[in-house]
Scaffold this active site. Structure first.
Site, PDB file in Angstrom:
ATOM      1  N   GLU A  84       0.624   7.860  -0.680  1.00  0.00           N
ATOM      2  CA  GLU A  84      -0.688   7.963  -0.042  1.00  0.00           C
ATOM      3  C   GLU A  84      -1.463   6.669  -0.193  1.00  0.00           C
ATOM      4  O   GLU A  84      -2.173   6.235   0.720  1.00  0.00           O
ATOM      5  CB  GLU A  84      -1.472   9.129  -0.665  1.00  0.00           C
ATOM      6  N   ASP A  88       1.322   9.566  -6.076  1.00  0.00           N
ATOM      7  CA  ASP A  88       1.356   8.140  -6.419  1.00  0.00           C
ATOM      8  C   ASP A  88      -0.002   7.663  -6.913  1.00  0.00           C
ATOM      9  O   ASP A  88      -1.049   8.268  -6.630  1.00  0.00           O
ATOM     10  CB  ASP A  88       1.817   7.289  -5.235  1.00  0.00           C
TER      11      ASP A  88
END
Length: 381
Positions: free
Chosen positions: A134, A72
């Site tokens: 994350e 991400d």
């Protein structure tokens, strides 16, 4: 290098902002690995809108090395980009695009190594671990680690490829993010003493946080910048109109703690202060008053011993024993807590991460390829 660059171009093209699904990117990597005969395990979230990926190359029954990255990226909303955010642009030795530094550059280098890994006679396995979310609290990797924690044979080392300019990093602070909700009693501002002003009591709690933060400066570790644990309030909201005593106020705060400190101690101290010093005064006016705390996210710090085997391995791969620390957090503390010795080392700099026109240099990408090649040479039979 050309393979790493081409792979990075593909990876940047996927908009994997944390609020979006990462499945297109994960499925692309799954298919890429399958093309070399490497099977992948996908570990989905409850909604099956996102997934972690885990794959092993080499003899799985012996301790090996984990190459870990998150898929991400942070949003580009409101940032003054002068180049396309989700397309790779090369200019003056720099590769621009969201996630190039944090941290698709590293993932591209890992994927570029796969053909060499498959064709090598490895004496230990290399595991590829890619996670989601994350950037919003190291959320996705937790379900992946539940799988790894069940293994009887733990990896020797996990390399988290966050951007460190390829310098070996053995430590970072832990983080705890909390929300405090203060509920009071509304009334007309002309009769303010009859109400319970939630904003004012929230301000008192924020002030106490500041005092706690000042006390934390006493305990210092010069390896970190700043060398002490910190507390800060980042978001606050409350009130309806100036002539109404506000019944509700909410604020979010975070603790960035040295690895030797439990950030939960700050939250516990503030809750004790709230329940013993603040709430009784609120309830003396209105029994309906309340103060509630909830955790938003948390991850542990990282403090790998520089005399450990993990440190020796990353020093050999990097060609440097100049170990450092970083101010930002990673998934490394979670891997370490799962019994997997962890270091942080990847291409690019966080000075470029999360910013408009994010980039990684061609030189750094090449350096990461070379680091991984040295790793490969060290684990061949």
């Amino acid at each position: 290098m050309s393979n790493s660059r081409e792979l990075l171009q593909t990876l940047v093209g996927f908009d994997t902002t944390s609020r979006e699904s990462n499945l297109q990117l994960i499925e692309y990597i799954r298919d890429y690995l399958a093309g070399f005969g490497v099977a992948s395990e996908l570990i989905y979230n409850d909604e099956r809108s996102k997934a972690n990926l885990f794959a092993t190359i080499g003899p799985a029954q012996v301790p090996g090395i984990v190459l870990s990255g998150h898929t991400d990226v942070v949003p580009v909303d409101g940032q003054p980009w002068t180049l396309p955010a989700f397309a790779l642009t090369e200019r003056d030795g720099k590769l621009y695009g969201r996630g190039t530094a944090d941290m698709k550059g590293y993932i591209a280098c890992v994927l570029a190594l796969v053909p060499s890994l498959v064709n090598a006679d490895l004496r230990m396995p290399v595991h590829i671990a890619l996670s989601y979310d994350e950037e919003v609290g190291c959320l996705g990797v937790r379900s992946l680690l539940k799988v790894l924690e069940q293994w009887s044979v733990k990896p020797l080392l996990c390399i988290i490829g966050e951007p460190t300019e390829l310098k070996p990093v053995l430590g970072h602070k832990g983080k705890l993010a909390m929300r405090c909700e203060v509920h009071g009693e509304a009334c007309h501002s002309a009769y303010a003493p009859q109400g319970v002003n939630a904003i004012e009591y929230a301000a008192e709690l924020i002030g106490e946080l500041g005092r706690i933060g000042q006390r934390l400066k006493v305990h210092q570790d010069e390896r970190f910048d700043p060398p002490f644990s910190t507390v800060q309030t980042g978001v606050i909201s409350g009130g309806k109109a100036l002539n109404i005593v506000p019944a509700d106020c909410r604020f979010d705060f975070e603790v960035r703690a040295l690895p030797s400190m439990d950030p939960g101690e700050v939250a516990e101290e503030l809750q004790t202060y709230a329940m013993q010093q603040v709430l009784p005064r609120m309830q003396a006016v209105s029994r309906q008053s309340a103060i509630r705390f909830s955790e938003l996210s948390a991850y542990p710090g990282l403090a790998t011993d520089q005399r450990s085997q993990a440190a020796e391995l990353i020093a050999a791969f990097c060609g440097s024993r100049e170990f450092g620390t970083v101010a930002f957090g990673t998934e490394g503390g979670l891997f370490d807590a799962a019994g997997i010795p962890t270091v942080v080392c990847g291409p690019g700099s966080m000075d470029q991460g999360h910013k408009p026109d994010e980039f990684v240099s061609v030189e750094q990408l090449k350096g990461c390829d070379e680091m991984l090649q040295r790793m490969l040479l060290s684990i061949r039979t």
